[in-house]
Design a protein around this motif. Structure first.
Motif, short mmCIF file in Angstrom:
data_model
loop_
_atom_site.label_atom_id
_atom_site.label_comp_id
_atom_site.label_asym_id
_atom_site.label_seq_id
_atom_site.Cartn_x
_atom_site.Cartn_y
_atom_site.Cartn_z
N UNK A 164 1.39 0.06 -1.63
CA UNK A 164 2.26 -0.09 -0.61
C UNK A 164 1.80 0.70 0.68
N UNK A 197 11.95 1.03 -0.70
CA UNK A 197 11.00 1.39 0.23
C UNK A 197 9.60 0.42 -0.04
N UNK A 198 9.42 0.46 -1.39
CA UNK A 198 8.15 0.00 -1.79
C UNK A 198 8.49 -1.60 -1.68
N UNK A 204 10.98 -3.50 7.51
CA UNK A 204 10.94 -2.79 6.10
C UNK A 204 10.03 -1.76 5.76
N UNK A 205 10.38 -1.04 4.75
CA UNK A 205 9.68 -0.19 4.17
C UNK A 205 9.42 1.32 4.86
N UNK A 206 9.81 1.52 5.97
CA UNK A 206 9.81 2.69 6.51
C UNK A 206 11.23 3.03 7.39
N UNK A 241 3.18 1.54 3.44
CA UNK A 241 4.05 2.43 4.21
C UNK A 241 4.56 3.61 3.47
N UNK A 242 4.34 3.65 2.22
CA UNK A 242 4.64 4.79 1.37
C UNK A 242 3.81 5.87 1.22
N UNK A 271 5.20 5.80 -8.33
CA UNK A 271 6.24 4.99 -8.39
C UNK A 271 6.85 4.79 -9.80
N UNK A 312 7.75 -2.32 1.93
CA UNK A 312 6.68 -2.15 2.24
C UNK A 312 5.56 -3.25 1.91
N UNK A 313 5.40 -3.74 0.69
CA UNK A 313 4.61 -4.78 0.26
C UNK A 313 5.19 -5.50 -0.97
N UNK A 361 11.91 0.64 10.34
CA UNK A 361 11.09 -0.43 10.75
C UNK A 361 11.70 -1.83 10.28
#
Lengths: 325, 501
Positions: B95, A192-193, A262-264, B97-98, B106, A196-197, A259
Motif C-alpha cells: 500500500x 487505511x490499507x 482514501x488511505x491518508x 500511502x502507508x 499489517x 490506499x490500495x 485524501x
C-alpha cells in the motif's frame, strides 16, 4: 530532519486554522474570548461527530451520503419515542442509536457483499431515511423532557466568559475515540490499507469485506450520535433537519487533510477541519456586512486548495496505481 | 541425490483447464530448500498458471501440491502465505500511502491491551529490513521510495512471514543494473538460509547468474527440469521455443512474391528509447514480409509500438520514401498509412462492445478525422465486403466483437487496417490464441496482403511460422536487434543460434 510527507496536509490545515483564528483576534477584540471557542465547539459538535465517522469512510476509499438524513431520522425517531411512547430520553437514545448503527451496517453489508459503489448505496440510504422521517412525523416537534433541558444546561466553565457544553464534551470524546480507533487498532490500520490500495490489501491478507462493513457501521453509529446531539442541542426534531450536512461533513474531512481517494489522513485533522468551517462562519457573522453565503464561497475556495495540495503529494509517489488515485 | 526427501515443495501431475484451453497439463515440479529455481517459458507456456495454482489463486483441476511432505489446498493467496508460500509480484502489491513499517507489519502489529504498540511494531519492522541489509526510514510512506526499494520491502515482508517458499514473479523487470545486483545478493543470502526460491524471469543472463536449476514449460506442459550449469543457453532456448523435428519447408522467398510493382520504401533509422529499446535500424519495402523473432521481452513488442507511435521514441526517425514521418502518436502513424495489430487484442485492439462493422470502420474513420463521418450505407458495404473477403464467422455485421472467437477477432482487426489501405502493417503475434484452422487462414492472408504491395512486419514467437512466411528476419535479443537473416539463412536453427549467441 525531513518532515514526513504524510503530515503535509495536516500542517496545512493547522496553518489555515491559525491564520483564520489569528485574523479574527486581530480584527475583532471579542474573538479572543473563550466564549467564541466554547460556541465554536458546541455549534459544530454534531457536524464534527458526523465528520469523524465520515473520516473512516473516506479513508477506506468510500463515501457516505446518508449521514444528513440519519441525523434527522434519529431526531424524529427519538421525539416520537419520548413524546409519543413516553419513554425516557436515554432509552430513546439507545433505541435510535441501535437502529441507526444497524442501518449503517446494512448499507456496509450491501456495499461489501455485492461490491457496489458506496455512492449509490448511501444515496439510496439518504433518500430512504429522509422519507422515513416523514413517515414518522410531518412537522417539527419539540422534545420536551427535564433530561433534555438538563443536557442543554450542562456547562464546564472555561477561563473567561466561555464554557464547554455537554454537546461539545461528547464531541471531544468522539474525536479522541476516533483517533484511538484510527491509529491504535488493527481495524483502523486496515481501513487505511484498503483505502490506499484495495487490491494489495486483499493480497496482504486483510479481511477487506469485514472491514468495509465495520466502516459503514461506525459511520452509522457516529451519525446517529450526531443526530442525538443535534436533537438535544435544538431540543426539537424536524424531518427536514440537517439537509446537506453530508456535504459539510465531507468538506470538513477534506479540509482536515484526509485524501478524498482514501488511505491518508488524520481524525484530528477532521476536528480542525470542522472548526475551520465554524471559524469562517463566525468571522462572517462578526463582520456583519457580508452575506452569509460568503461562508460557502470561502469553504469552496479552501476545498479547491486542499484537493490540489493532495494531488501534488500523491503524484510524487511511485508505484501508485492509476486506480488508487 | 535424494530429491524426494529434500523437496520443500513438490508438485505432481498438476493440471488446470479453462473453457477451451488446457492451461496446464500433467506438470511435475520440485523445489528444494536452499535453491533458486528458474521457471521459464514463453507467453502462454503456463508459468503464471502454475504459480496461481501454487498460491491458490486458481484451484487445481488435477494433481497434488505437497509442502514439506503435507498436501495443501490453498484457497487464496492469504492461505498460501499462512502455509509459508509468499509471492512477490512484478507490480509491487503493497500500500503506497502507508508507511514502510505498516506495510511490513499489517495484521501482525504488536498489541498491548488490544491497542497497537507502535514502538515495538516499528522496531520489528526495522529488524525485518535489517535482515536484508536495508537501512531506511520506516516511518515514511512506502510510495516515497523507488520501485526497487519497494520490491525489497515486499521481499522483506515475505521473509518475515516465515516463508519456506518464496516466489519472485518477474521481480527484475523494472530494476536497473545496480538494483538487480542488490536483489541477487539478497536472494543468495535467503538461499543460504534454506529458503526455496522460484524465480520467474525472461532475462536468460539472469537465469545463468543466479539460479541452480531450471524448469521449462511450453504450451502448458513440462518440457523438463535441468541443472543450470549443465544446460547450454542454446539448448535452453531450444527447449523454450520448441521445435518441430521436421523443418518446415514452405519457405517463401522474395522472388515468389506476386507483387511486381514498385514498393513503397520504409526506413527505420536508429529508432530507440532509453530503458525500453536500444536504437534499431531496419528497412522494408512494399511487397515484403519481414519477420521479427526473439524471446519474450527481447524487444519485439517494444519495437512495434515505437514504430506505431504508441510509445514515444527518444531517438531515431522513420522515413517513408525518403521523407521523415512524424510519429508522436498512433494518430500520426495512422495518417501516414501505418497500422498495428497489437499482441493483446483484448486490451489494445478491439472494442469488445462495438459491433463488427464499427470495429472495422475505426481506423478509416480515424484517418479521415471525426468531422467527416462515413455514410452508414458505405460503412455497411465495406464491412460486408470484409466479412466475406476474410471469412469472418459472424451472423451479421452488427454482432459485438467481444462475442466472436479469438481468430475472428484477429480477422476483424486485420479488416480494420485493410479498409484504411495501409502502406505498412505491423502484426504483433497475429496467431496467438487462435485455433488451428484460423491460424492457417491468417498466414494465408498475410501472404496475400504482401502480394498486393503492402509492407509487413510480423513479430512472432512461433519460429516455424516466421520461417514459413518471412522474406527477411530481424532477430531481437535483450532489447536490441542482434542480427538480420535473409534467403536461405532463414531456418529455425539459424534463428535460435542468433538468439543464443
Amino acid at each position: 530532519m525531513k518532515i514526513n510527507e504524510r503530515y503535509y496536509p495536516l500542517l496545512a490545515t493547522l496553518a489555515v486554522l491559525v491564520l483564520l483564528y489569528g485574523y479574527g483576534i486581530v480584527e475583532h477584540r471579542a474573538f479572543s474570548d473563550t466564549y467564541v471557542l466554547g460556541a465554536l465547539l458546541t455549534d459544530n459538535a454534531f457536524l464534527i461527530i458526523t465528520a469523524v465517522g465520515m473520516t473512516f469512510v473516506i479513508l477506506s476509499g468510500g463515501i457516505d451520503l446518508s449521514v444528513g438524513s440519519m441525523i434527522a431520522f434519529v431526531g424524529v425517531l427519538m421525539a416520537e419515542l419520548v413524546t409519543g411512547f413516553g419513554l425516557h430520553p436515554l432509552i430513546a437514545v439507545v433505541i435510535s442509536m441501535a437502529v441507526g448503527t444497524a442501518f449503517g451496517a446494512f448499507m456496509g453489508l450491501i456495499i461489501a457483499k455485492f461490491d457496489i459503489q458506496p455512492f449509490i448505496i448511501t444515496l439510496a440510504g439518504m433518500f430512504f431515511l429522509r422519507g422515513m422521517c416523514f413517515l414518522i412525523n410531518l412537522d417539527s416537534v419539540p422534545i420536551d423532557h427535564p433530561f433534555v433541558s438538563d443536557f442543554g444546561g450542562f456547562k464546564i466553565p472555561l477561563p473567561g466568559r466561555g464554557w464547554i457544553s455537554a454537546a461539545a464534551l461528547l464531541m471531544l470524546i468522539t474525536v479522541i475515540a476516533g483517533v484511538v480507533i484510527a491509529h491504535y487498532t488493527r481495524f483502523g490500520r486496515n481501513v487505511y490499507a484498503i483505502g490506499g490500495d484495495r487490491q494489495s490489501a486483499e493480497l496482504l491478507g486483510i479481511p477487506v469485506h469485514g472491514t468495509i462493513i465495520r466502516v459503514y457501521t461506525l459511520s452509522g453509529f457516529f451519525s446517529a450520535l450526531a443526530g442525538v446531539v443535534f436533537a438535544f442541542y435544538t431540543a426539537s426534531a424536524y424531518p427536514l433537519a440537517a439537509v446537506g450536512v453530508e456535504l459539510d461533513a465531507i468538506a470538513a474531512v477534506v479540509i482536515g487533510g484526509t485524501l478524498l481517494t482514501g488511505g491518508m489522513g488524520f481524525v484530528v485533522g477532521t476536528f480542525f477541519g470542522g472548526i475551520i468551517m465554524g471559524v469562517i462562519q463566525t468571522l462572517i457573522a462578526f463582520d456583519g456586512s457580508l452575506n452569509s453565503w460568503w461562508t460557502k464561497i470561502m469553504i469552496g475556495a479552501l476545498l479547491f486548495g486542499f484537493i490540489v495540495l493532495q494531488r501534488l503529494i500523491t503524484r510524487s509517489f511511485s508505484g501508485m496505481r492509476a486506480g488508487a488515485t | 541425490m535424494s530429491e524426494q526427501t529434500q523437496s520443500v515443495l513438490s508438485i505432481r501431475g498438476a493440471a488446470k483447464f479453462f473453457p477451451g484451453v488446457k492451461a496446464l497439463q500433467d506438470v511435475d515440479f520440485d523445489l528444494q530448500s536452499g535453491e533458486i529455481h528458474a521457471l521459464l517459458g514463453e507467453n502462454g507456456a503456463g508459468k503464471s498458471t502454475l504459480i496461481k495454482v501454487i498460491t491458490g489463486v486458481h484451484p487445481r483441476d488435477a494433481g497434488s501440491v505437497t509442502l514439506s511432505g503435507r498436501e495443501i489446498h490453498p484457497k487464496h493467496p492469504g492461505d498460501a502465505q499462512a502455509l509459508g508460500i509468499s509471492t512477490v509480484y512484478q507490480e509491487v502489491n503493497l500500500v503506497p500511502t502507508l508507511s514502510v513499517a505498516e506495510n511490513l507489519m499489517l495484521e501482525r502489529q504488536t498489541l498491548k491491551f488490544g491497542f497497537i504498540a507502535w514502538k515495538k511494531t516499528e522496531s520489528d519492522a526495522k529488524a525485518a529490513l535489517d535482515t536484508l541489509g536495508l537501512d531506511i526510514d520506516v516511518n515514511r510512506p512506502l510510495g516515497s521510495y523507488s520501485v526497487a526499494i519497494q520490491q525489497l520491502i515486499a521481499i522483506a515482508r515475505a521473509v518475515a512471514l516465515d516463508a519456506r517458499v518464496l516466489i519472485l514473479d518477474e521481480p527484475t523487470a523494472s530494476l536497473d543494473g545496480e538494483e538487480i545486483k542488490t536483489l541477487f545478493r539478497i536472494m543468495g543470502e535467503l538461499r543460504a538460509k534454506g529458503l526455496g526460491i522460484i524465480f520467474v524471469t525472461h532475462f536468460l543472463d539472469q537465469v545463468y547468474a543466479i539460479t541452480d536449476r531450471i524448469t521449462v514449460l511450453r504450451n502448458g506442459r513440462l518440457v523438463g527440469t535441468f541443472v543450470t550449469r549443465d544446460l547450454p543457453q542454446i539448448d535452453l532456448i531450444n527447449h523454450m521455443l520448441g521445435r518441430e523435428l521436421a523443418e518446415v519447408s514452405s519457405h517463401r522467398h522474395l522472388d515468389e512474391s506476386g507483387f511486381t510493382g514498385k514498393g513503397r520504401q520504409i526506413q527505420i533509422k536508429n529508432l530507440g528509447k532509453k530503458r525500453v529499446l536500444e536504437p534499431v535500424s531496419l528497412d522494408l519495402s512494399g511487397g515484403e514480409i519481414v519477420g521479427l523473432a526473439g524471446l519474450l521481452g527481447s524487444g519485439r513488442t517494444e519495437l512495434s509500438e515505437l514504430i506505431f507511435g504508441a510509445t514515444k521514441a527518444d531517438s531515431g526517425l522513420v522515413f517513408l520514401d525518403g521523407e521523415p514521418v512524424m510519429l508522436r502518436s498512433p494518430r500520426h502513424a495512422i495518417r501516414a498509412g501505418f497500422g498495428l495489430c497489437p499482441e493483446d487484442r483484448k486490451q489494445d485492439g478491439i472494442v469488445a462492445e462495438l459491433s463488427v462493422r464499427e470495429n472495422i470502420m475505426l481506423a478509416l474513420q480515424g484517418r479521415r478525422g471525426w468531422l467527416r463521418p462515413i455514410a452508414r450505407a458505405e460503412q455497411q458495404k465495406t464491412a460486408d465486403e470484409m466479412i466475406k473477403a476474410l471469412g469472418i464467422a459472424t451472423p451479421d455485421s452488427e454482432k459485438p466483437v467481444g462475442q466472436l472467437s479469438g481468430g475472428n477477432q484477429q480477422k476483424v482487426i486485420l479488416a480494420r487496417w485493410l479498409v484504411s489501405k495501409p502502406i505498412f502493417l505491423i502484426l504483433d503475434e497475429p496467431t496467438r490464441g487462435i485455433d488451428v484452422g484460423a491460424h492457417a487462414d491468417i498466414i494465408k492472408l498475410i501472404k496475400e496482403l504482401c502480394d498486393e504491395g503492402l509492407a509487413l512486419l510480423v513479430a512472432s514467437s512461433e519460429l516455424d511460422e516466421i520461417v514459413a512466411f518471412a522474406d527477411r528476419v530481424a532477430v531481437m535479443r535483450d532489447r536490441e536487434k542482434v542480427s538480420e537473416l535473409t534467403g536461405a539463412d532463414i531456418t529455425q536453427d539459424k534463428i535460435i543460434a542468433a538468439i543464443a549467441q
